[in-house]
Motif scaffolding. Structure first.
Motif, PDB file in Angstrom:
ATOM      1  N   GLU A 163      18.877 -18.475 -25.493  1.00  0.00           N
ATOM      2  CA  GLU A 163      20.154 -17.788 -25.677  1.00  0.00           C
ATOM      3  C   GLU A 163      20.186 -16.533 -24.803  1.00  0.00           C
ATOM      4  O   GLU A 163      19.157 -16.128 -24.268  1.00  0.00           O
ATOM      5  CB  GLU A 163      20.346 -17.423 -27.161  1.00  0.00           C
ATOM      6  CG  GLU A 163      20.428 -18.666 -28.040  1.00  0.00           C
ATOM      7  CD  GLU A 163      20.556 -18.362 -29.536  1.00  0.00           C
ATOM      8  OE1 GLU A 163      20.551 -17.171 -29.909  1.00  0.00           O
ATOM      9  OE2 GLU A 163      20.667 -19.331 -30.306  1.00  0.00           O
ATOM     10  N   VAL A 164      21.346 -15.919 -24.714  1.00  0.00           N
ATOM     11  CA  VAL A 164      21.456 -14.727 -23.860  1.00  0.00           C
ATOM     12  C   VAL A 164      20.431 -13.675 -24.262  1.00  0.00           C
ATOM     13  O   VAL A 164      19.719 -13.129 -23.422  1.00  0.00           O
ATOM     14  CB  VAL A 164      22.882 -14.140 -23.919  1.00  0.00           C
ATOM     15  CG1 VAL A 164      22.933 -12.781 -23.228  1.00  0.00           C
ATOM     16  CG2 VAL A 164      23.880 -15.103 -23.291  1.00  0.00           C
ATOM     17  N   SER A 165      20.323 -13.414 -25.542  1.00  0.00           N
ATOM     18  CA  SER A 165      19.426 -12.327 -25.934  1.00  0.00           C
ATOM     19  C   SER A 165      18.087 -12.809 -26.480  1.00  0.00           C
ATOM     20  O   SER A 165      17.276 -11.988 -26.904  1.00  0.00           O
ATOM     21  CB  SER A 165      20.113 -11.406 -26.947  1.00  0.00           C
ATOM     22  OG  SER A 165      20.300 -12.086 -28.170  1.00  0.00           O
ATOM     23  N   HIS A 166      17.853 -14.105 -26.470  1.00  0.00           N
ATOM     24  CA  HIS A 166      16.544 -14.611 -26.896  1.00  0.00           C
ATOM     25  C   HIS A 166      16.076 -15.781 -26.047  1.00  0.00           C
ATOM     26  O   HIS A 166      16.777 -16.777 -25.933  1.00  0.00           O
ATOM     27  CB  HIS A 166      16.558 -15.043 -28.371  1.00  0.00           C
ATOM     28  CG  HIS A 166      16.539 -13.880 -29.286  1.00  0.00           C
ATOM     29  ND1 HIS A 166      17.680 -13.348 -29.827  1.00  0.00           N
ATOM     30  CD2 HIS A 166      15.513 -13.103 -29.710  1.00  0.00           C
ATOM     31  CE1 HIS A 166      17.358 -12.292 -30.553  1.00  0.00           C
ATOM     32  NE2 HIS A 166      16.065 -12.121 -30.513  1.00  0.00           N
ATOM     33  N   GLY A 167      14.916 -15.602 -25.484  1.00  0.00           N
ATOM     34  CA  GLY A 167      14.331 -16.690 -24.718  1.00  0.00           C
ATOM     35  C   GLY A 167      12.923 -16.931 -25.213  1.00  0.00           C
ATOM     36  O   GLY A 167      12.659 -17.840 -25.990  1.00  0.00           O
ATOM     37  N   SER A 168      12.019 -16.058 -24.810  1.00  0.00           N
ATOM     38  CA  SER A 168      10.618 -16.208 -25.194  1.00  0.00           C
ATOM     39  C   SER A 168      10.466 -16.291 -26.706  1.00  0.00           C
ATOM     40  O   SER A 168       9.724 -17.112 -27.224  1.00  0.00           O
ATOM     41  CB  SER A 168       9.815 -15.016 -24.679  1.00  0.00           C
ATOM     42  OG  SER A 168      10.011 -14.878 -23.300  1.00  0.00           O
ATOM     43  N   ASN A 169      11.160 -15.427 -27.396  1.00  0.00           N
ATOM     44  CA  ASN A 169      11.039 -15.395 -28.855  1.00  0.00           C
ATOM     45  C   ASN A 169      12.025 -16.370 -29.489  1.00  0.00           C
ATOM     46  O   ASN A 169      13.085 -15.987 -29.988  1.00  0.00           O
ATOM     47  CB  ASN A 169      11.280 -13.987 -29.370  1.00  0.00           C
ATOM     48  CG  ASN A 169      11.056 -13.890 -30.863  1.00  0.00           C
ATOM     49  OD1 ASN A 169      10.495 -14.807 -31.475  1.00  0.00           O
ATOM     50  ND2 ASN A 169      11.502 -12.805 -31.456  1.00  0.00           N
ATOM     51  N   PHE A 193      28.515 -13.518 -27.927  1.00  0.00           N
ATOM     52  CA  PHE A 193      28.040 -13.933 -26.612  1.00  0.00           C
ATOM     53  C   PHE A 193      26.522 -13.837 -26.488  1.00  0.00           C
ATOM     54  O   PHE A 193      25.891 -14.626 -25.788  1.00  0.00           O
ATOM     55  CB  PHE A 193      28.723 -13.101 -25.510  1.00  0.00           C
ATOM     56  CG  PHE A 193      28.275 -13.479 -24.134  1.00  0.00           C
ATOM     57  CD1 PHE A 193      28.703 -14.663 -23.542  1.00  0.00           C
ATOM     58  CD2 PHE A 193      27.399 -12.666 -23.424  1.00  0.00           C
ATOM     59  CE1 PHE A 193      28.283 -15.025 -22.267  1.00  0.00           C
ATOM     60  CE2 PHE A 193      26.968 -13.019 -22.144  1.00  0.00           C
ATOM     61  CZ  PHE A 193      27.413 -14.201 -21.575  1.00  0.00           C
ATOM     62  N   PHE A 198      22.206 -20.254 -22.988  1.00  0.00           N
ATOM     63  CA  PHE A 198      22.325 -19.750 -21.626  1.00  0.00           C
ATOM     64  C   PHE A 198      21.183 -20.313 -20.798  1.00  0.00           C
ATOM     65  O   PHE A 198      20.112 -20.584 -21.322  1.00  0.00           O
ATOM     66  CB  PHE A 198      22.235 -18.215 -21.684  1.00  0.00           C
ATOM     67  CG  PHE A 198      22.909 -17.498 -20.536  1.00  0.00           C
ATOM     68  CD1 PHE A 198      24.274 -17.251 -20.558  1.00  0.00           C
ATOM     69  CD2 PHE A 198      22.177 -17.064 -19.434  1.00  0.00           C
ATOM     70  CE1 PHE A 198      24.901 -16.571 -19.514  1.00  0.00           C
ATOM     71  CE2 PHE A 198      22.798 -16.390 -18.378  1.00  0.00           C
ATOM     72  CZ  PHE A 198      24.146 -16.145 -18.430  1.00  0.00           C
ATOM     73  N   TRP A 199      21.428 -20.483 -19.536  1.00  0.00           N
ATOM     74  CA  TRP A 199      20.414 -20.970 -18.595  1.00  0.00           C
ATOM     75  C   TRP A 199      20.257 -22.490 -18.640  1.00  0.00           C
ATOM     76  O   TRP A 199      19.404 -23.040 -17.936  1.00  0.00           O
ATOM     77  CB  TRP A 199      19.027 -20.336 -18.864  1.00  0.00           C
ATOM     78  CG  TRP A 199      18.885 -19.032 -18.158  1.00  0.00           C
ATOM     79  CD1 TRP A 199      18.829 -17.800 -18.711  1.00  0.00           C
ATOM     80  CD2 TRP A 199      18.834 -18.834 -16.743  1.00  0.00           C
ATOM     81  NE1 TRP A 199      18.746 -16.845 -17.733  1.00  0.00           N
ATOM     82  CE2 TRP A 199      18.739 -17.457 -16.528  1.00  0.00           C
ATOM     83  CE3 TRP A 199      18.871 -19.694 -15.636  1.00  0.00           C
ATOM     84  CZ2 TRP A 199      18.681 -16.898 -15.250  1.00  0.00           C
ATOM     85  CZ3 TRP A 199      18.807 -19.145 -14.373  1.00  0.00           C
ATOM     86  CH2 TRP A 199      18.712 -17.765 -14.182  1.00  0.00           C
ATOM     87  N   ILE A 249      26.719 -20.485 -15.145  1.00  0.00           N
ATOM     88  CA  ILE A 249      26.231 -19.103 -15.071  1.00  0.00           C
ATOM     89  C   ILE A 249      26.201 -18.561 -13.646  1.00  0.00           C
ATOM     90  O   ILE A 249      25.759 -17.449 -13.407  1.00  0.00           O
ATOM     91  CB  ILE A 249      24.861 -18.910 -15.749  1.00  0.00           C
ATOM     92  CG1 ILE A 249      23.755 -19.658 -14.995  1.00  0.00           C
ATOM     93  CG2 ILE A 249      24.897 -19.331 -17.214  1.00  0.00           C
ATOM     94  CD1 ILE A 249      22.352 -19.250 -15.464  1.00  0.00           C
ATOM     95  N   PHE A 262      26.210 -22.130 -19.689  1.00  0.00           N
ATOM     96  CA  PHE A 262      26.127 -21.515 -21.014  1.00  0.00           C
ATOM     97  C   PHE A 262      27.131 -22.202 -21.923  1.00  0.00           C
ATOM     98  O   PHE A 262      28.078 -22.848 -21.452  1.00  0.00           O
ATOM     99  CB  PHE A 262      26.414 -20.011 -20.938  1.00  0.00           C
ATOM    100  CG  PHE A 262      27.837 -19.677 -20.600  1.00  0.00           C
ATOM    101  CD1 PHE A 262      28.260 -19.613 -19.280  1.00  0.00           C
ATOM    102  CD2 PHE A 262      28.773 -19.429 -21.606  1.00  0.00           C
ATOM    103  CE1 PHE A 262      29.578 -19.310 -18.964  1.00  0.00           C
ATOM    104  CE2 PHE A 262      30.090 -19.124 -21.291  1.00  0.00           C
ATOM    105  CZ  PHE A 262      30.496 -19.067 -19.971  1.00  0.00           C
ATOM    106  N   THR A 452       8.733 -18.282 -14.504  1.00  0.00           N
ATOM    107  CA  THR A 452       9.537 -17.843 -15.646  1.00  0.00           C
ATOM    108  C   THR A 452       9.892 -18.956 -16.615  1.00  0.00           C
ATOM    109  O   THR A 452       9.721 -18.808 -17.821  1.00  0.00           O
ATOM    110  CB  THR A 452      10.829 -17.157 -15.133  1.00  0.00           C
ATOM    111  OG1 THR A 452      10.465 -16.040 -14.346  1.00  0.00           O
ATOM    112  CG2 THR A 452      11.702 -16.714 -16.288  1.00  0.00           C
ATOM    113  N   GLU A 456       7.505 -17.751 -19.890  1.00  0.00           N
ATOM    114  CA  GLU A 456       7.239 -16.663 -18.954  1.00  0.00           C
ATOM    115  C   GLU A 456       5.728 -16.567 -18.754  1.00  0.00           C
ATOM    116  O   GLU A 456       4.964 -16.598 -19.723  1.00  0.00           O
ATOM    117  CB  GLU A 456       7.830 -15.374 -19.545  1.00  0.00           C
ATOM    118  CG  GLU A 456       8.176 -14.303 -18.547  1.00  0.00           C
ATOM    119  CD  GLU A 456       6.977 -13.523 -18.083  1.00  0.00           C
ATOM    120  OE1 GLU A 456       6.933 -13.137 -16.904  1.00  0.00           O
ATOM    121  OE2 GLU A 456       6.069 -13.316 -18.903  1.00  0.00           O
TER     122      GLU A 456
END
Ligand SMILES: Cc1cc2nc3c(=O)[nH]c(=O)nc-3n(C[C@H](O)[C@H](O)[C@H](O)COP(=O)(O)OP(=O)(O)OC[C@H]3O[C@@H](n4cnc5c(N)ncnc54)[C@H](O)[C@@H]3O)c2cc1C
Ligand SMILES: Cc1cc2nc3c(=O)[nH]c(=O)nc-3n(C[C@H](O)[C@H](O)[C@H](O)COP(=O)(O)OP(=O)(O)OC[C@H]3O[C@@H](n4cnc5c(N)ncnc54)[C@H](O)[C@@H]3O)c2cc1C
Lengths: 697, 697
Positions: A163-169, A193, A198-199, A249, A262, A452, A456
């Motif tokens: 997601e926009v504000s969460h990737g690794s976690n 949003f 995302f990605w 994106i 997204f 990445t 990551e």
């Protein structure tokens, strides 16, 4: 396979590996101590050679796969990549049965595709593999019609975790799927949003369905992240469904043929069957059921499906460096600059020590990586087949764990090795290396993503070090079953080993693979022990686990994982070299093992001294071995890259073509670049610039 | 200037450095131990702050300087860059007189331009500076009308040295200018495409005149490389003249707003006045005349004019890293991921040790680089002014030599530091760092050229090491006059120094700048001594000079030059830090000196041990100092980048804006990307793919 290798004749090899064009490179080719075709057998077999050859022949004959000089605008790049994908897929070069017959074929196909174009290869893999794998792994029989539709390319999938504000976690994801028992439906929703998926590769323009990771909420309770198969666009019109806000994106640093996208869900209703709930989900009433007793195990198993991606990236990084090193070494053999005073001709830059040390260690690395990644892919496929066929036994868990730890170390290691190696190749080609048409810039930009995605790099290394630290704590109780791949062998007699001091000082001693490998064993054990001690010290200072782990990362846990990966790859390289039938290839590979080992160890000189293994000026011997190893490679370098090289139409580099005619290719490329020789349309804005910027002079 | 600094008030600073927008970054901003505006005075003054502010205000108000989301096609990129160039140039922000008044203004203008767009900045510099500099340096009074025409932008220049098959080895150039006394003309000729001038910036589309380096042939004799000013295109139509084949070299890895070009001359006749012959040339009869007794000196002097380029690149590399570090650190302060168990909020990734070690040493480096490059530029301008005004004395030669050696070391050092630092910034931003709109990819691609042009990095380092080896041979006879810049101070008492052993072991001792600087002195002297010994050994084995030099490059001469550069930059950084009036800024800078020193030294741990300076586990103390130095920077990091940051419209990064609203900027960027939300034109090629790839299923 081993049997088949023995029987391979020169004629068979020539069938798939035609003669290389004669020209300025001949003089180096003649110096090789081995047969460049036979060297292929270190990681290929007749089947894989044939497969790659077939694929390349098909591409070469198809106008869609023709190269153009100018970069396409984004939308055109996506368009052609998509058309190439369907055109290629339609040929069905590699079905499931063939992979079962020869698991190495999987990697060979991937190599063939990546050698041509990485965006194209990624699209094929996302659309036709990742989506289906997720359904196979997490879905049930009522989902299998989707597999068939995907197989027939009637629908196109994608994989939406980040997601926009969460990737690794991943545990922090905020997309929800709330179950409504009265309707037997899920409502999928993105609160804002920042929670947009995302990605997601292939979602930007093409995908009709997405595997979406969302928090499953039922009866007011959040059961954690689960997967859903979600219709995004109508497969007959490609229009998004109401309730779905989906977009592209935009431009990325590389891989611009892939439409990353997204998506936000606005209380989007899904039938209950959208849940891929083999590993856990709600029943019709909304009560949660899972075959796992410990729910954290379910999460682990669901994420485990991702490990294939990591394994694949070890191979992908290798492809990029493979191409770059071919370009740089071929060009260095024909680029002449300076020379001894009064010499009749200038010297090829390949002859200079500084050029050699920038390139040859990476040439050695690429062989190590190639051999390792082909092997790892095979291990992974065999494991997956076993799992799918239900024939996996007790040892499967240990294997899965070790594979996870090993691939979490080697994926970063290879991503970074390629990053640094490609950059060296770029610089080693001087000015012309900076031309887009040298092709090195794109390799760098595409490889960059390898550091990445699918974890990551720095964070993946934590997975490995956490496992190793656990292992260290119970090292007295380890048995061979804990390490089916042997990656823990360095722990044998660790306590005695760590008391040793380096007995070698001379160049020759440090060139001997056995000695380098022994030193690596010491280094790996030492890094594990000292990292464990650091964590212990921090804990005993009263720091909590989170803090202690955090404060032992840099220069400790991170290095530990890298060293563990290097140690394994080096050992595996050595073992494979020794196994070669052909005596010339074997010797050439052993020289590469020596150079690769010295190159890796030299980076850890400080640690070898701090830990007390090296003393006095012994490190100078190791450095001398590195230089001598480079010098020894000079005559073999060209044949080594010939063996790695894809056909010219894949390499697409004006500097690296097999004929060695770099200047001719520069000329032809420059002269055919659209508009190269014409006056710009906007010439008036040069001559009459005062018309828009009134003179104040 | 020093006086002026003292008097600077907060109000004056605020005039040019407005408040930063309040938001999520406040929490870090409040932790700073110093005033971010006042920190600027470490390398700026009120005059340079005003100049940058004026330039940015102008750009910001002009629609031509507005950013667009999508990458332009090549031709459009050149077009807008050219228009920006004239529009900017027309404003005449910085005349020659103002540079004389405050030489620092030169660098401030360059910073203002590069912070906005590197292609634009390079075009301005090529068209309006390099061409004129060459005429000023090599031309005579009858050439000065060209200076005026260039000054009025009636003609546009470029600089043509490199050929297709010769770059580094300028002596190998093959373009000829043959003098015909009967016509008082030169005939310029390119024997073949390999002798075409290539890579020439601004020649692809725009230039009307070129400074061409060609072999001057007269009466059958080749007098070596000389410069000519050569008409290429008609300034009123921009059409090439007959006899000139000129074109564009196409796409590059970066800097695509610059039209690099190539040119071939086909027996092209030039009036005798085309020769820029102040330093040597033929008379009307074709007899060769030069004010130099030793003709090799003439060549050196002619190439000396290029040193300004090298000096400029130390600054340019710094700009790129400066931008990247601002982006990465601001984003790391707002990007939250993971955290202690049961914490209410996730932790900003800036808090993680591994994130800090990837970024903070480069933050320290950028301050060192900034302070050094501003100073170096001033030294160079003062020297040039002295030379032009004829007031240069005996010491000028020594200064010129030292400046050449120093800039030949520091240009590669900075190019590489930025390369590695920018890459770390890219990776440290995770997935979003891979978005084109993060702006980091372009910084990397543009900086990449810094490693190659104005002297390929590895080769430039040879210039330095050759000089140092000569110095070493006569080290007993050195006097302060040999080293007006003090870069040879490390040789004081070298013999005694080299017998020392490191007296420090603790973290605190290794954090002390004085100790780090002393260690660097040892290291520099050691590298010089051991490189000299290697060369000596090779010579005594009977190897010729060319071979001995070649075989002592890798791990020796190359490292020597890098260390020599690092040593100087570190010392200069320390000196400047101590000189700061403001006590808070001084302390913050000293912390950076400590971190930079530990970071540099750690890379040379192996050498420190091999040379016997370090022993036992002392190296662990140095590593601990590096980690502690990072941890200490945490609270200051944001203010340090605020001080370095250009305005948002220059940074053009969705991750690095001053308001810290990364997610909002991502959203707005993604949503405004052309076509992001629409179905592709080519949707039919997805749905009806079987129309072009007939199904075989
Ligand atoms: C080209 C590309 C394609 C992709 N395709 C897909 C796709 O198809 N589907 C999909 O779901 N996703 C996709 N992704 C997303 C990708 O998987 C994530 O970007 C990746 O996992 C990294 O996560 P992040 O962006 O959250 O990084 P972050 O976690 O935000 O990393 C930022 C920095 O913080 C550091 N950091 C974070 N946590 C810690 C910690 N605990 N300790 C120390 N340091 C820490 C990291 O090391 C890093 O330096 C893609 C990404 C790219 C670039
Ligand atoms: C973006 C860009 C803009 C440019 N603009 C201009 C311009 O405006 N005008 C102009 O005239 N030129 C320009 N150039 C050309 C530039 O100056 C040269 O490319 C540069 O000097 C490097 O030379 P080369 O390309 O010959 O490198 P090469 O010398 O071919 O380098 C190739 C490799 O060989 C190695 N090598 C060569 N000799 C030796 C040796 N003796 N020992 C050890 N290693 C060796 C190098 O280290 C390098 O690794 C530009 C180049 C670029 C990339």
């Amino acid at each position: 396979m081993a049997e088949q290798k023995q029987k391979v004749t020169d004629e068979q090899l020539k069938q798939y590996l035609p003669d290389l064009p004669s020209g300025p490179l001949d003089i180096y080719r003649k110096q090789a101590s081995f047969d460049w075709r036979r060297m292929k057998l270190a990681y290929d077999n007749l089947n894989t050679l044939k497969l790659k050859n077939d694929i390349w022949k098909f591409m070469e004959s198809n106008p869609l796969f023709k190269h153009t000089e100018a970069t396409r605008v984004l939308d055109d790049e996506r368009h052609i990549t998509t058309k190439r994908m369907y055109t290629y897929y339609n040929e069905k070069f590699l079905g499931f049965e063939k992979i079962i017959e020869d698991p190495q074929a999987f990697q060979a196909e991937s190599e063939a595709l990546f050698m041509f174009d990485s965006s194209f290869a990624v699209k094929v893999s996302l659309t036709f593999r990742m989506f289906s794998n997720a359904i196979q792994g997490n879905g049930q029989s009522h989902h299998y019609h989707l597999l068939e539709a995907a197989e027939k390319a009637k629908i196109g999938g994608c994989f939406a975790l980040t997601e926009v504000s969460h990737g690794s976690n991943a545990k922090g994801m905020r997309t929800t799927a709330t179950y409504l028992p009265e309707k037997r439906q899920f409502v999928m929703h993105s609160p804002d949003f920042e929670a947009a998926k995302f990605w997601v590769g292939s979602l930007g323009k093409c995908a009709t369905h997405a595997i979406v990771y969302a928090m499953l909420v039922s009866k007011g309770k959040n059961h954690g992240l689960h997967t859903f198969v979600v219709p995004i666009r109508d497969p007959t019109t490609l229009k998004p469904y109401p309730g779905v806000i989906v977009g592209d994106i935009g431009e990325k640093i590389g891989l611009n043929g892939v439409d990353n996208g997204f998506v936000m869900f606005n209380n989007y209703h899904l039938p209950k069957e959208a849940a891929l709930d083999k590993l856990g989900g709600v029943d019709d009433n909304g009560d949660y059921k899972t075959p796992f007793r410990d729910p954290s195990k379910r999460f682990g198993a669901a994420l485990g499906i991702l490990s294939g991606g990591r394994v694949h990236i070890t191979a992908i990084s290798t492809y990029y460096l493979q191409k770059a090193i071919v370009i740089a070494i071929r060009y260095s053999a024909v680029r002449k600059q300076f020379g001894p005073e009064n010499a009749a001709e200038e010297t090829p830059v390949l002859e200079y020590q500084q050029q050699q040390i920038r390139l040859f260690p990476y040439l050695a690395a690429v062989y190590a990586m190639k051999i390792f990644s082909v092997w790892l892919s095979t291990v992974h496929i065999n494991m997956t087949i076993k799992n799918l066929s239900g024939s996996s036994d007790n040892s499967a868990a240990a294997l899965g764990m070790e594979l996870h730890a090993l691939s979490s170390a080697v994926k970063p290691l290879f991503g970074w090795t390629s990053r640094d190696g490609i950059q060296n190749c770029r610089e080693a080609c001087g000015g012309h290396g900076y031309l887009k048409a040298s092709a090195i810039g794109d390799l760098r930009n595409d490889n960059d993503a390898n550091c990445t995605y699918e974890g990551e790099n720095s964070l993946l290394l934590q997975q490995t070090s956490n496992w190793l630290l656990n292992v260290w704590a119970r090292r007295d109780k380890l048995s061979p079953e804990d390490s089916p791949l042997g990656s823990l062998n360095f722990l044998q007699d660790a306590d005695a080993l760590l008391k040793e001091k380096c007995p070698w000082t001379t160049t020759e001693e440090f060139m001997e693979p056995k000695n380098l490998i022994h030193t690596y064993k010491w280094l790996t054990a030492y890094m594990l022990k000292s990292t464990a001690e650091t964590v212990h010290k921090l804990r005993s200072q009263g720091k909590d686990n989170f803090t202690a782990k955090n404060e032992s990362q840099a220069l400790q846990a991170v290095t530990l994982s890298v060293v563990y990966g290097e140690n394994y790859v080096l050992n595996h390289f050595y073992k494979t070299a020794l196994e070669q039938e052909d005596v010339n290839c074997r010797q050439a590979l052993l020289n590469l093992v020596s150079l690769y080992g010295a190159f890796l160890l030299e980076k850890h000189l400080g640690t070898l001294y701090i830990g007390g293994y090296l003393w006095g000026a012994a490190g100078a011997g190791l450095r001398a071995a590195l230089l001598a190893g480079c010098a020894r490679l000079r005559g073999d370098a060209l044949a080594l890259v010939d063996s790695l090289a894809p056909p010219d139409f894949c390499l697409k580099s004006i500097l690296g073509a097999a004929d060695g005619q770099a200047y001719k290719h520069i000329q032809s490329s420059v002269m055919t670049y659209p508009g190269a020789m014409s006056r710009p349309e906007w010439w008036r804005d040069v001559v009459y610039w005062e018309s828009y910027a009134p003179s104040k002079l």
